[in-house]
Scaffold this motif. Structure first.
Motif, mmCIF file in Angstrom:
data_model
loop_
_atom_site.group_PDB
_atom_site.id
_atom_site.type_symbol
_atom_site.label_atom_id
_atom_site.label_comp_id
_atom_site.label_asym_id
_atom_site.label_seq_id
_atom_site.Cartn_x
_atom_site.Cartn_y
_atom_site.Cartn_z
ATOM 1 N N GLY A 100 11.642 45.299 13.529
ATOM 2 C CA GLY A 100 11.195 46.336 12.405
ATOM 3 C C GLY A 100 11.412 47.222 12.027
ATOM 4 N N GLY A 101 12.625 47.827 13.563
ATOM 5 C CA GLY A 101 12.644 49.144 13.508
ATOM 6 C C GLY A 101 11.655 50.093 13.906
ATOM 7 N N ILE A 102 10.763 49.440 14.289
ATOM 8 C CA ILE A 102 9.376 50.331 14.842
ATOM 9 C C ILE A 102 9.342 51.106 15.983
ATOM 10 N N GLY A 103 10.215 50.667 17.394
ATOM 11 C CA GLY A 103 10.650 50.791 18.310
ATOM 12 C C GLY A 103 11.105 52.026 18.692
ATOM 13 N N SER A 104 12.483 51.825 17.531
ATOM 14 C CA SER A 104 13.561 52.866 17.112
ATOM 15 C C SER A 104 12.844 53.955 16.297
ATOM 16 N N ALA A 105 12.107 54.238 15.405
ATOM 17 C CA ALA A 105 11.531 54.896 14.969
ATOM 18 C C ALA A 105 10.971 55.726 15.686
ATOM 19 N N LEU A 106 10.292 54.926 16.316
ATOM 20 C CA LEU A 106 9.035 55.627 17.676
ATOM 21 C C LEU A 106 10.060 56.508 18.442
ATOM 22 N N MET A 107 10.960 56.349 19.138
ATOM 23 C CA MET A 107 12.062 56.586 19.648
ATOM 24 C C MET A 107 12.694 57.821 19.326
ATOM 25 N N ARG A 108 12.580 57.809 18.218
ATOM 26 C CA ARG A 108 13.720 58.989 17.202
ATOM 27 C C ARG A 108 12.280 60.405 16.369
ATOM 28 N N HIS A 109 11.275 59.345 17.045
ATOM 29 C CA HIS A 109 10.037 61.108 16.610
ATOM 30 C C HIS A 109 10.308 61.873 17.494
ATOM 31 N N ALA A 110 10.293 60.409 18.899
ATOM 32 C CA ALA A 110 9.210 61.058 19.808
ATOM 33 C C ALA A 110 10.624 61.646 20.166
ATOM 34 N N ILE A 111 11.836 62.051 20.445
ATOM 35 C CA ILE A 111 12.908 62.547 20.885
ATOM 36 C C ILE A 111 12.903 64.582 19.893
ATOM 37 N N ALA A 112 12.852 63.938 18.446
ATOM 38 C CA ALA A 112 13.026 64.805 17.547
ATOM 39 C C ALA A 112 11.795 65.908 18.390
ATOM 40 N N TYR A 130 20.116 49.393 25.563
ATOM 41 C CA TYR A 130 19.013 49.692 24.500
ATOM 42 C C TYR A 130 18.713 50.622 24.321
ATOM 43 N N TYR A 131 18.628 52.141 25.179
ATOM 44 C CA TYR A 131 18.525 53.173 25.512
ATOM 45 C C TYR A 131 19.793 53.791 24.828
ATOM 46 N N ALA A 132 20.745 53.966 25.070
ATOM 47 C CA ALA A 132 22.032 53.523 25.064
ATOM 48 C C ALA A 132 21.856 54.494 24.013
ATOM 49 N N ARG A 133 22.090 54.221 22.637
ATOM 50 C CA ARG A 133 21.817 54.171 21.672
ATOM 51 C C ARG A 133 21.198 55.302 20.785
ATOM 52 N N PHE A 134 20.135 56.516 21.963
ATOM 53 C CA PHE A 134 19.933 57.060 21.567
ATOM 54 C C PHE A 134 19.771 58.180 22.057
ATOM 55 N N GLY A 135 21.367 58.170 23.639
ATOM 56 C CA GLY A 135 21.794 58.584 23.608
ATOM 57 C C GLY A 135 22.126 58.842 25.615
ATOM 58 N N PHE A 136 20.474 57.912 25.862
ATOM 59 C CA PHE A 136 20.662 57.861 27.136
ATOM 60 C C PHE A 136 21.173 57.100 28.027
#
Length: 188
Positions: A100-112, A130-136
């Protein structure tokens, strides 16, 4: 991404700062999502007895206010006297709310938020695809290590400031504030 943006983009959940009242719900969510063996992992041992980095513990709440996701970042140090870095984890989402996008939202918020607070790098042990999409990636962790057993290909990093991990070497060590004795049991 700011909390306001997340709220507007999804009427199903909101990401906000974790509170002391969230501890029991967060722990129950982590036990359901990861099992009781999660406490034996190398990452957990680094976090045990410590508080998350100031301003970097978040929950996702559903429309009823229940905790349906969690992520925290922890203070660490790379090698003896090396630079500071954050350790992310665990990230967990309630099974009924997956995809539902919760994990992505949490990741993007935490990184920001980590970037906004001036942190330079984030490390984690997790699923590289999974984490590559956030730049890891594992590109910057070759000279770094986790204490205890871990899978090298799952040890990932994200530089919030370009070059922050250049020349770093050694094992990640716990840093940051320790918990008061009465809360240590609940926050592990």
């Amino acid at each position: 991404m700011h909390t306001e943006e997340i709220t507007k983009s999804s009427p199903d959940f909101v990401v906000e700062a974790e509170t002391v009242a969230d501890i029991a719900a967060r722990e129950a969510l982590l036990d359901r999502a990861m099992g009781l063996k999660r406490r034996k992992k190398s990452s957990e041992k680094l976090r045990r007895g410590r508080r998350p980095s100031e301003g970097l513990a978040f929950v996702a709440r559903d429309s009823a206010g229940a905790v349906v996701g969690t992520v925290r970042l922890w203070d660490g140090r790379l090698g003896e006297g090396g630079p500071a870095a954050l350790l992310l984890g665990p990230l967990a989402v309630d099974q009924t709310m997956k995809s539902g996008g919760i994990g992505s939202a949490l990741m993007r918020h935490a990184i920001a938020e980590a970037g906004r607070l001036g942190h330079r790098a984030i490390l984690l042990v997790g699923d590289a695809p999974y984490y590559a999409r956030f730049g890891f990636s594992a590109e910057k962790t070759g000279s770094l290590a986790m204490p205890g057993p871990y899978e090298r290909e799952r040890f990932l990093a994200l530089e919030l400031v370009a070059g922050a991990l250049d020349g770093t070497r050694g094992a990640l060590k716990a840093a940051g504030h320790k918990l008061r004795a009465e809360r240590t049991r609940l926050a592990a």
